[in-house]
Motif scaffolding. Structure first.
Motif, mmCIF file in Angstrom:
data_model
loop_
_atom_site.group_PDB
_atom_site.id
_atom_site.type_symbol
_atom_site.label_atom_id
_atom_site.label_comp_id
_atom_site.label_asym_id
_atom_site.label_seq_id
_atom_site.Cartn_x
_atom_site.Cartn_y
_atom_site.Cartn_z
ATOM 1 N N LEU A 11 -13.820 -1.399 -5.159
ATOM 2 C CA LEU A 11 -14.798 -0.521 -5.837
ATOM 3 C C LEU A 11 -16.267 -0.487 -4.995
ATOM 4 O O LEU A 11 -16.698 0.746 -4.609
ATOM 5 N N ALA A 12 -16.779 -1.361 -4.442
ATOM 6 C CA ALA A 12 -17.878 -1.402 -3.720
ATOM 7 C C ALA A 12 -17.730 -0.674 -2.316
ATOM 8 O O ALA A 12 -18.854 -0.519 -1.888
ATOM 9 N N THR A 13 -16.642 -0.567 -1.715
ATOM 10 C CA THR A 13 -16.322 0.044 -0.478
ATOM 11 C C THR A 13 -15.797 1.547 -0.761
ATOM 12 O O THR A 13 -15.238 1.989 0.272
ATOM 13 N N GLY A 14 -15.925 1.915 -2.012
ATOM 14 C CA GLY A 14 -15.217 3.300 -2.139
ATOM 15 C C GLY A 14 -13.674 3.511 -1.976
ATOM 16 O O GLY A 14 -13.294 4.553 -1.896
ATOM 17 N N ARG A 15 -12.945 2.044 -2.476
ATOM 18 C CA ARG A 15 -11.589 2.224 -2.123
ATOM 19 C C ARG A 15 -10.732 1.892 -3.636
ATOM 20 O O ARG A 15 -10.202 0.887 -3.613
ATOM 21 N N PRO A 16 -11.151 2.719 -4.756
ATOM 22 C CA PRO A 16 -10.605 2.154 -6.136
ATOM 23 C C PRO A 16 -8.964 2.329 -6.193
ATOM 24 O O PRO A 16 -8.473 1.785 -6.789
ATOM 25 N N GLU A 17 -8.516 3.166 -5.191
ATOM 26 C CA GLU A 17 -7.107 3.205 -5.183
ATOM 27 C C GLU A 17 -6.426 1.818 -4.793
ATOM 28 O O GLU A 17 -5.115 1.474 -5.108
ATOM 29 N N LEU A 18 -6.937 1.164 -4.114
ATOM 30 C CA LEU A 18 -6.512 -0.296 -3.615
ATOM 31 C C LEU A 18 -6.642 -1.014 -4.692
ATOM 32 O O LEU A 18 -5.656 -1.892 -5.061
ATOM 33 N N MET A 19 -7.767 -0.866 -5.485
ATOM 34 C CA MET A 19 -7.979 -1.884 -6.555
ATOM 35 C C MET A 19 -6.591 -1.702 -7.690
ATOM 36 O O MET A 19 -6.339 -2.524 -8.284
ATOM 37 N N ARG A 20 -6.406 -0.377 -7.937
ATOM 38 C CA ARG A 20 -5.363 0.046 -8.712
ATOM 39 C C ARG A 20 -4.027 -0.382 -8.183
ATOM 40 O O ARG A 20 -3.170 -1.128 -9.116
ATOM 41 N N SER A 21 -3.852 -0.386 -7.111
ATOM 42 C CA SER A 21 -2.631 -0.900 -6.433
ATOM 43 C C SER A 21 -2.333 -2.314 -6.629
ATOM 44 O O SER A 21 -1.190 -2.868 -6.889
ATOM 45 N N VAL A 22 -3.535 -3.119 -6.014
ATOM 46 C CA VAL A 22 -3.422 -4.593 -6.113
ATOM 47 C C VAL A 22 -3.289 -5.056 -7.866
ATOM 48 O O VAL A 22 -2.524 -5.969 -8.003
ATOM 49 N N LEU A 23 -3.877 -4.593 -8.689
ATOM 50 C CA LEU A 23 -3.668 -4.711 -10.158
ATOM 51 C C LEU A 23 -2.379 -4.690 -10.643
ATOM 52 O O LEU A 23 -1.873 -5.142 -11.657
ATOM 53 N N THR A 24 -1.818 -3.226 -10.248
ATOM 54 C CA THR A 24 -0.512 -2.836 -10.516
ATOM 55 C C THR A 24 0.624 -3.939 -10.333
ATOM 56 O O THR A 24 1.512 -4.299 -11.030
ATOM 57 N N THR A 25 0.460 -4.266 -8.901
ATOM 58 C CA THR A 25 1.589 -5.126 -8.324
ATOM 59 C C THR A 25 1.319 -6.520 -8.737
ATOM 60 O O THR A 25 2.411 -7.179 -8.994
ATOM 61 N N SER A 26 0.193 -7.123 -9.204
ATOM 62 C CA SER A 26 -0.118 -8.233 -9.456
ATOM 63 C C SER A 26 0.481 -8.523 -11.023
ATOM 64 O O SER A 26 0.909 -9.693 -11.291
ATOM 65 N N ALA A 27 0.827 -7.427 -11.820
ATOM 66 C CA ALA A 27 1.306 -7.660 -12.967
ATOM 67 C C ALA A 27 2.572 -7.886 -13.081
ATOM 68 O O ALA A 27 3.142 -8.576 -14.289
ATOM 69 N N ARG A 28 3.302 -7.874 -11.939
ATOM 70 C CA ARG A 28 4.431 -8.444 -11.755
ATOM 71 C C ARG A 28 4.670 -9.817 -11.844
ATOM 72 O O ARG A 28 5.838 -10.445 -11.907
ATOM 73 N N TYR A 29 3.826 -10.523 -11.496
ATOM 74 C CA TYR A 29 3.788 -12.038 -11.213
ATOM 75 C C TYR A 29 3.132 -12.884 -12.465
ATOM 76 O O TYR A 29 3.530 -13.992 -12.107
ATOM 77 N N PHE A 30 3.069 -12.344 -13.504
ATOM 78 C CA PHE A 30 2.596 -12.946 -14.730
ATOM 79 C C PHE A 30 3.862 -13.955 -15.264
ATOM 80 O O PHE A 30 4.844 -13.353 -15.349
ATOM 81 N N LYS A 31 3.599 -15.120 -15.632
ATOM 82 C CA LYS A 31 4.529 -15.900 -16.210
ATOM 83 C C LYS A 31 3.800 -16.610 -17.394
ATOM 84 O O LYS A 31 2.929 -17.322 -17.395
ATOM 85 N N ASN A 32 4.580 -16.007 -18.543
ATOM 86 C CA ASN A 32 3.721 -16.729 -19.941
ATOM 87 C C ASN A 32 2.301 -16.302 -19.900
ATOM 88 O O ASN A 32 1.445 -17.205 -20.375
ATOM 89 N N GLY A 33 1.808 -15.235 -19.336
ATOM 90 C CA GLY A 33 0.462 -14.863 -19.784
ATOM 91 C C GLY A 33 -0.308 -15.098 -18.256
ATOM 92 O O GLY A 33 -1.865 -15.257 -18.503
#
Length: 667
Positions: A333-355
């Motif tokens: 966000l501070a470097t003007g690349r919010p699309e990368l933040m969305r990408s990381v947050l989206t893909t990271s969601a696949r790795y949750f285990k029991n929260g």
């Protein structure tokens, strides 16, 4: 920002060997070394390739030892220190200037009347390092001969095999060790030939200090020769990929275009005029931030193939869930690349285990470790900041079920070692689950078992964020409102009126923990209010008096009997003091933002960050070190480039300079 040194630094081996350069390739690979050209770490190398991005990082090409022949005189440009302490040759004598231009390290050597420049960069997305030699000044041609030293081992060290195959290939030589992955030494002109000569006893001074090895051997695997006329260039490429054609000029243009685009993107995403007040060192950190954003081969094949993630630090850290989520706002966000933040947050969601989000994705590519209480809470904070910045309802709707699972898992105690006290609404955890997780054998150095203060500040923040998310999506939020009120009330137990600051841990095995640490700052930094204004100011003041340093905050008050002010020794000794007084740089941005939130004094808040501008010229050039000694003069320690430190600084600068005088809502 151009970081530049003349002979006053380059000609002093002590100074030149303590300043390190870093180039990266966006998939976990890197090149790293010293201004002097001297090897001091096992991580130093021209090509450390990520063979299973960003994992399986292996040292393939160590260095290029260059010698110039001009007018009958020989000029060795390289420097080696050997096991007996001898330094020979002393190529740094000929080093007239070193500069870091953007992220490109450039050396200028004075050989008689000739001025030869060497530049190093990497191809983004590939394990390729380029080294270009340009005869910038001189009245006649010179001859350049190069010895390419190679290895094939983990970048963490180890013994390499002795049996190597070397075969000619277009524009160079192909080398492989005992049937392993090949590497290539290529050039765009001159001659490349195979060699087979072991050089034994390269001294590794920093590894000796760290008790991880004294010296090692490297193979001279290829020789290169070329003649240069004034104005001409000669480029060497070292790679794990066979290149059908070595077009160094095109590779350089791609590299430069990418750096220019990063700066352009940052500028375009600043409020009008704000980029004009940003000092050059902040722009340097915008480039530094890009080094930590890498692509990863997923553990579970996603629809779109490769994933974006964050490497915690160079040269040795891999992908850590906690630090990924802490770093995302500053790196994206501070470097003007919010699309990368969305990408990381989206893909990271696949790795949750029991929260629970994984704490570590091992560098050897093994299964992730779920030994953390706060990574999931930092994830929710990252989602909050992304949604606050973007208003992206489609993303929030997609991710919302994962967030609900996190809260429910914590409420219901689905994870061993993490539970909710129904009486006060506070989270409690087992030993070694917070960010202070150092362990020596079976001895947990800072166990912090019980109700850790920063965990519960994050817990409250997560529940309040869920209230807003639910309302934004039209879901019921009453339960989150009620839980938030309970946590807020229960959190008051942390205040220690006798000491005038907060307990670090409540309800531990030995009662409440009174050690003064920076963790309570999150109760001021995060949107609250968790504590009264007077108590927040008291926290900030006690942290200023006892913990604040030029480069971060001490992890323990110097008055504590367990305080250790110097970070050093072998691995066990280092781990024992990692969180017992060592200064951590990523806390500095949090402190400066907390200060601004309370006092609304922009100049004073930014002044806390100012010493980092000088630090960019000392250890990892253009980067921020992970940690520093707690005692003066607070020498840099740990990894030379830490993503959370860079991110925290960028985020603090953005929030302070772009906020209104009355609100930090976009913090």
């Amino acid at each position: 920002m151009t970081i530049q040194f003349g002979r006053e630094i380059c000609g002093d081996l002590d100074h030149a060997q303590r300043r390190e350069w870093l180039v990266t390739n966006g998939i976990g690979g890197y090149g790293c070394g010293t201004v002097a050209g001297l090897l001091t770490r096992q991580y130093h190398g021209l090509l450390v390739a990520a063979l299973e991005p960003p994992c399986r990082r292996r040292l393939r090409v160590v260095k290029l030892d260059e010698t110039v022949q001009l007018g009958g005189k020989s000029y060795p440009l390289y420097t080696n220190r050997w096991a007996d302490g001898t330094v020979a040759p002393r190529g740094y004598y000929y080093l007239e200037q070193f500069r870091l231009d953007g992220r490109t390290p450039i050396w200028r050597y004075a050989c008689g009347e000739a001025r030869l420049e060497k530049s190093i960069w990497m191809e983004w997305g590939r394990n390729i390092t380029y080294v270009r030699y340009h005869l910038r000044q001189g009245g006649r041609s010179l001859s350049l001969s190069i010895k390419a030293l190679v290895n094939d081992r983990s970048h963490h060290g180890g013994i390499t095999g002795e049996n190597w195959d070397m075969t000619p290939c277009p524009q160079g030589v192909k080398l492989s060790c005992e049937g392993g992955d090949p590497c290539y030494i290529l050039s765009d002109r001159g001659r490349v030939s195979e060699s087979y000569n072991w050089y034994a006893g390269f001294d590794l001074a920093l590894e000796r200090d760290r008790h991880t090895g004294d010296c090692e051997d490297h193979l001279h695997g290829a020789s290169l020769k070329a003649n240069l006329d004034p104005g001409e260039s000669f480029t060497v490429a070292v790679s794990t990929d066979p290149l059908s054609e070595l077009d160094a000029a095109a590779a350089w243009d791609r590299y430069q275009a990418r750096e220019q685009q990063l700066i352009r993107t940052w500028r375009e995403n600043q409020p009008p005029g704000s980029e004009e007040i940003a000092p050059a060192w902040i722009q340097q950190l915008v480039l530094a931030a890009d080094s930590f954003l890498v692509t990863r081969q997923p553990l579970y094949i996603p629809p779109n193939g490769w994933e974006t993630t964050v490497l915690t630090g160079y040269p040795w850290f891999g992908d850590w869930g906690r630090y990924t989520m802490m770093s995302l706002p500053g790196l994206t966000l501070a470097t003007g690349r919010p699309e990368l933040m969305r990408s990381v947050l989206t893909t990271s969601a696949r790795y949750f285990k029991n929260g629970v989000l994984p704490n570590v994705f091992p560098d050897d590519g093994g299964p992730p470790a779920y030994n953390t209480v706060d990574a999931s809470l930092w994830y929710i904070e990252a989602v909050r900041l992304y949604f606050k910045s973007s208003g992206d309802l489609s993303f929030l709707e997609r991710i919302y079920p994962t967030l609900v699972e996190v809260i429910e898992a914590y409420r219901c105690g689905l994870n061993p070692g993490i539970g909710l006290d129904r009486q006060d609404g506070l989270l409690e955890c087992a030993a070694q689950l917070t960010w202070m997780d150092a362990k020596v054998g079976d001895d947990v150095i800072t166990p912090r078992q019980g109700k850790a203060i920063e965990v519960n500040a994050l817990w409250y923040n997560a529940v309040v964020a869920m209230t807003h998310f639910a309302e934004a999506l039209g879901h019921r939020s009453k339960a989150y409102h009620a839980l938030g009120r309970q946590i807020q009330a229960g959190f008051q137990r942390f205040w220690n009126s006798n000491l005038g600051y907060c307990y670090d841990v409540l309800d531990g095995p030995e009662g409440d923990e009174t050690k003064l640490r920076p963790n309570q700052l999150l109760a001021v930094y995060l949107p609250g209010p968790l504590l009264s204004l007077d108590r927040q100011r008291a926290i900030l003041e006690v942290c200023r008096r006892s913990l604040l340093t030029s480069y971060g905050l001490r992890s323990l008050c110097p008055d504590d009997r367990h305080y250790v002010g110097i970070y050093g020794g072998d691995l066990n000794q280092r781990d024992r003091v990692y969180h017992q007084g060592t200064t951590w740089a990523w806390w500095l941005g949090i402190y400066s933002l907390a200060h601004y939130r309370l006092y609304q004094n922009r100049c004073e808040a930014l002044s806390f960050l100012a010493p980092l501008a000088d630090h960019l010229q000392t250890a990892g050039l253009g980067q921020i070190s992970e940690i520093f000694d707690g005692d003066e003069p607070m020498l840099p320690r740990g990894c030379i480039a830490h993503g959370a430190a860079v991110a925290s600084t960028l985020w603090a600068w953005r929030a302070i300079t772009q906020s209104s005088s009355t609100s930090l809502a976009d913090r």
